[in-house]
Design a protein around this motif. Sequence first.
Motif, PDB file in Angstrom:
ATOM      1  N   VAL A   1       0.835  -1.189   0.000  1.00  0.00           N
ATOM      2  CA  VAL A   1       0.000   0.000   0.000  1.00  0.00           C
ATOM      3  C   VAL A   1       0.878   1.249   0.000  1.00  0.00           C
ATOM      4  O   VAL A   1       1.894   1.299   0.697  1.00  0.00           O
ATOM      5  CB  VAL A   1      -0.904   0.020   1.258  1.00  0.00           C
ATOM      6  CG1 VAL A   1      -1.763   1.278   1.303  1.00  0.00           C
ATOM      7  CG2 VAL A   1      -1.784  -1.224   1.309  1.00  0.00           C
TER       8      VAL A   1
ATOM      9  N   THR B   1       0.806   5.088   1.159  1.00  0.00           N
ATOM     10  CA  THR B   1       0.065   5.989   2.022  1.00  0.00           C
ATOM     11  C   THR B   1      -0.083   7.353   1.364  1.00  0.00           C
ATOM     12  O   THR B   1       0.566   7.658   0.366  1.00  0.00           O
ATOM     13  CB  THR B   1       0.770   6.156   3.376  1.00  0.00           C
ATOM     14  OG1 THR B   1       1.999   6.862   3.166  1.00  0.00           O
ATOM     15  CG2 THR B   1       1.065   4.798   4.010  1.00  0.00           C
TER      16      THR B   1
ATOM     17  N   PHE C   1      -7.570  -2.970   6.197  1.00  0.00           N
ATOM     18  CA  PHE C   1      -7.497  -2.360   4.867  1.00  0.00           C
ATOM     19  C   PHE C   1      -8.481  -3.000   3.894  1.00  0.00           C
ATOM     20  O   PHE C   1      -8.954  -2.352   2.963  1.00  0.00           O
ATOM     21  CB  PHE C   1      -6.067  -2.454   4.314  1.00  0.00           C
ATOM     22  CG  PHE C   1      -5.221  -1.259   4.638  1.00  0.00           C
ATOM     23  CD1 PHE C   1      -4.979  -0.277   3.687  1.00  0.00           C
ATOM     24  CD2 PHE C   1      -4.684  -1.102   5.903  1.00  0.00           C
ATOM     25  CE1 PHE C   1      -4.210   0.829   3.992  1.00  0.00           C
ATOM     26  CE2 PHE C   1      -3.913   0.004   6.227  1.00  0.00           C
ATOM     27  CZ  PHE C   1      -3.674   0.977   5.268  1.00  0.00           C
TER      28      PHE C   1
ATOM     29  N   SER D   1     -11.795  -1.142   3.153  1.00  0.00           N
ATOM     30  CA  SER D   1     -11.657   0.241   3.622  1.00  0.00           C
ATOM     31  C   SER D   1     -11.976   1.264   2.534  1.00  0.00           C
ATOM     32  O   SER D   1     -11.897   2.470   2.767  1.00  0.00           O
ATOM     33  CB  SER D   1     -10.246   0.484   4.163  1.00  0.00           C
ATOM     34  OG  SER D   1      -9.268   0.289   3.162  1.00  0.00           O
TER      35      SER D   1
END
Length: 480
Positions: A165, A167, A191, A194
């Motif tokens: 991932v 950010t 996640f 999400s």
Amino acid sequence: MQFDDLTKLLPAEAILLSEESRRVYECDALSAHRVIPGCVVLPDTIKQVQDVLAYCHSNDIPVVARGAGTGLSGGAMPHAEGVLLNLAKFDQIISLDPLQKIARVQPGVRNLAISDAARPHGLYYAPDPSSQIACTIGGNVAENSGGVHCLKYGLTVHNILQIKVVTITGNLITIGSHALDSPGYDLLALFTGSEGMLGVIVEVTVKLLPIPPFNKVLLAAFDNIENAGEGVAGIIANGIIPAGLEMMDKAGIRAVEGFVHAGYPVDAEAILLCELDGTEDEVNNGLNQVKNLLSGYGATQVRIAKDEAESKLFWAGRKAAFPAVGRISPDYYCMDGTIPRKHLAKVLTGINELSIKHKLAVVNVFHAGDGNLHPLILYDVAKPGELERAERFGSEILELCIEMGGTITGEHGVGVEKIREMCIQFSEDELEQFHAVKAVFDNKGLLNPGKAVPTLNRCAEFGAMHIHKGKDKFPELERF
């Protein structure tokens, strides 16, 4: 212009600024809600994704990530002043390890493409949304997608091991591991589902399962929908866990049969499709048990597919339900809620009463085994007020799900569609905690803003803060 500096981070052809090129991305499959994005970017490396997100964070620019755009809750609806981050170029299967039974894939890889690549090794990827020919694995993780076989094999969250991932600040982090467990908090589950609010997924490691040696489908017809619902509960109560257990009402049966010619009995009020898999003896014995059970619950007809071709035809009808309904109505609104199985018959009766109340037809097709409903509300957007009526009808279906001890979504996500219902489902304290979690990963609120988790002020504006009390958000309408 706030997007000018993006040309330093991406090739010119990867940045779309003209209105014509941006309009292509104005909505996902919830086409009733549309916004033209401020800018569209199409990165093809993780470094480019990192650079774009870091730039947006430094300049307070909202970011919405997008996959194939097949989502049904408006989760990929753009921001008018933000960047739409299209991950379509991340479409490669990085590696496939048949010994470990895993595959590392980029987020733009189509769901079905994973099973296609694994099939020569006798393996497949289990979650199979109806849109699997088009939907991407990144979107599946963001929405925690399911499919017709999720009853036995689980949702996306049960079938992935690791994600990478980026950010909002541009950092690349790895969550989960290739082992069965990993140290620390279970951020992988956090996640998954999400909805792009915590980070942008750039790689997914999925589990692969051995293709079952044998499977077969049973079709059961009923002359009332309540008996069909009770039959679903009866199968599970007797300790049988089908690979798939689907239900369709009369309107759905007729729409599908006119489109696919799957051999469905068009005079039935409801049908169940039940698939068992395993060894040939296990499957045949199980199907005989299911046949006897459903006959006891009032099935007027029970047919076991005579061969693999007929099994596939039965499933082809179910998976074509949405386009089949699109042939009989100018527009339809697909809802997504989940209830305890024992309340199937009661909720279906309630949906039919709401249909009469709102003067709009409804087609019911859903994952009966796990109680995930997909009522399709038929309307015509060209007729003034029908869209609003359809949305109100859908909202009351979700309230009914909550009242029965269920939830407002099973696999389509919240997006912009179910913001009101989040105010009913969760308490003020719970919503505050959701915002606190988001702030840990995105303290400026730039990732997919205005989606999934409503602000408390927004709930107050909706007049919807009647937490767990079953009160009507629309007091001007008579409750059925």
